[in-house]
Design an enzyme around this catalytic site. Sequence first.
Site, PDB file in Angstrom:
ATOM      1  N   CYS A 148      -0.882   4.752   1.994  1.00  0.00           N
ATOM      2  CA  CYS A 148      -0.545   5.386   0.701  1.00  0.00           C
ATOM      3  C   CYS A 148      -1.660   6.811   0.436  1.00  0.00           C
ATOM      4  CB  CYS A 148      -0.534   4.504  -0.648  1.00  0.00           C
ATOM      5  SG  CYS A 148       0.705   3.407  -0.700  1.00  0.00           S
ATOM      6  N   GLY A 149      -1.038   7.707   0.108  1.00  0.00           N
ATOM      7  CA  GLY A 149      -2.098   8.932  -0.302  1.00  0.00           C
ATOM      8  C   GLY A 149      -1.650   9.233  -1.663  1.00  0.00           C
TER       9      GLY A 149
END
Lengths: 246, 302
Positions: free
Chosen positions: B2-3
């Site tokens: 995830c960013g």
Amino acid sequence: MVTLTAPETLTPAAAQQIAVVDSFSVDLNDSPVRDLNQALHNAIDGQVWTVANPGGKHSLAVGIDADISVTIKGHAGYYAAGMHQKGEVTITGNAGVGLAENIMSGKVHVRGDTSQSAAATGHGGLVVIDGNAGARCGISMKGVDIVVGGNIGHMSAFMAQAGRLVVCGDAGDALGDSIYEARIYVKGTVASLGADCIEKPMEAEHLEELEGLLTAAGRTDNPADFKRYGSARNLYHFSVHNSASY
Amino acid sequence: MCGIAALQLRNPSLHPQMGSLLSSMMCQIVDRGPDSAGLAVYDTPGLVSEGTSTLSLLGKSQRLPLGEIAASLENLLSPSAAPDVRVVGDTTLVSAAVGTDLLVKAVRETLPDSTITGRGEHVAVMKSVGHPMDIAAEHGLEDMAGSQGLSHTRMATESAVTAGGSHPFSVADDLCLVHNGSFSNHATIRRELKREGVVFDSDNDTEVGARYIASRLQQGDDLETALTNLGKVFDGFYTLVVTTADSMAVVRDPIACKPAIIAETDDYVAMASEYRALASLPGIETARIFEPEPGKVYTWSL
């Protein structure tokens, strides 16, 4: 393709003939990282490389196996100078996770801060961090020397097996947890020691060793201001009586 | 993985560039989470306006034509509420000059199958499945002005890849939460919150975090205290960013497995999963750049 100031396909012999000062520059706004790394793998001893606009990109200058000098001007991303074998890599800014992971020899110098797991599993060489290092600095170190000008985060030198870790600032929680034979020198405070890590007396040989490491890192700290930590050697082999200590 | 990329603009002269700056940050975190993505933007002209409540609904199609939705809302509320319904990218935005609670009630009655993904006077929340930059482009992020922006690119672990499971989670007025990591005891906390009467929209672990914070804020915690309490109750890995109408907070779990980096200048506070997302921000060369300490709550107010 890498944009170079000299042809990139020189044979080592041809390069040596023309090279008095072999200096090359790569701008990562123009060249992909893969091309940079390939060019560095093709480089020969004595060359000087400058990398502009790193922009936090990952895996810069990894796997260098020639006695060259590489300067990355700015901030590097994850795994910069990983698997470093020879020569010197300098990063003028910060470095991300896993700086100089599994370094074998040579030198890696970061002028700014590094994220977690700096010099993880390093077998040899010297890693110098002028600023702070995050958590797990020198995790599972196996012979690398690390000198940190600032603080280090928690779980640093976890399961360290060999090498030296010098911290000129403070150390976070659980320093040297489950340590084997590495030596740790800390100038500031230690938030807590991990399992089987204890303070040990500073003998003349340790002061001398520390002096050498500080000098190699270009520092002027007084070795007498440091404390030494290492393994109590109680947890080398699993014993059920020790189960509460792990 | 995830960013995350989040931006709070302290200097109002940068507000017109909010969308383009956030878009440039988001572009660098796509490979941390290419499954789906979400955006929250604050005080964006054309999406929200002062004195009206805006609800963000998942999807561009709500089964009823827009005109019929507006007519039904006007009927349920009052003509003076002047309800407005429009589609932005894959999101339907509903606004009216009434409190959010009333508007939520009217929307639930008009569109019982709709999912409300954002609510408040200041925030619009847009999320969808697909390549994050396609989602940003479809919603026109590049041209959005605003005071704050929050983006998340998701690599799903704890629940399915659906638009409803993507972040941000916005469960109270102007409150948004994004998460990199996973909560391991979310099912237990979900059961406890359900007993207290909290209703959930998804099976997602992060929604439990968002509902928990909303519940703490309702009980009188300030944002910092709510996040400190979250650290005592939730187990797992997390880097969280929480935004409200006028503030932004960042916290990492005490083990700090998940990355986070912050850049601060007089003009903005920017947070991202990695430095490369910050590299193109104006004045980054002289910004104060640091990694948030494990377990420490950081907050900034506009």
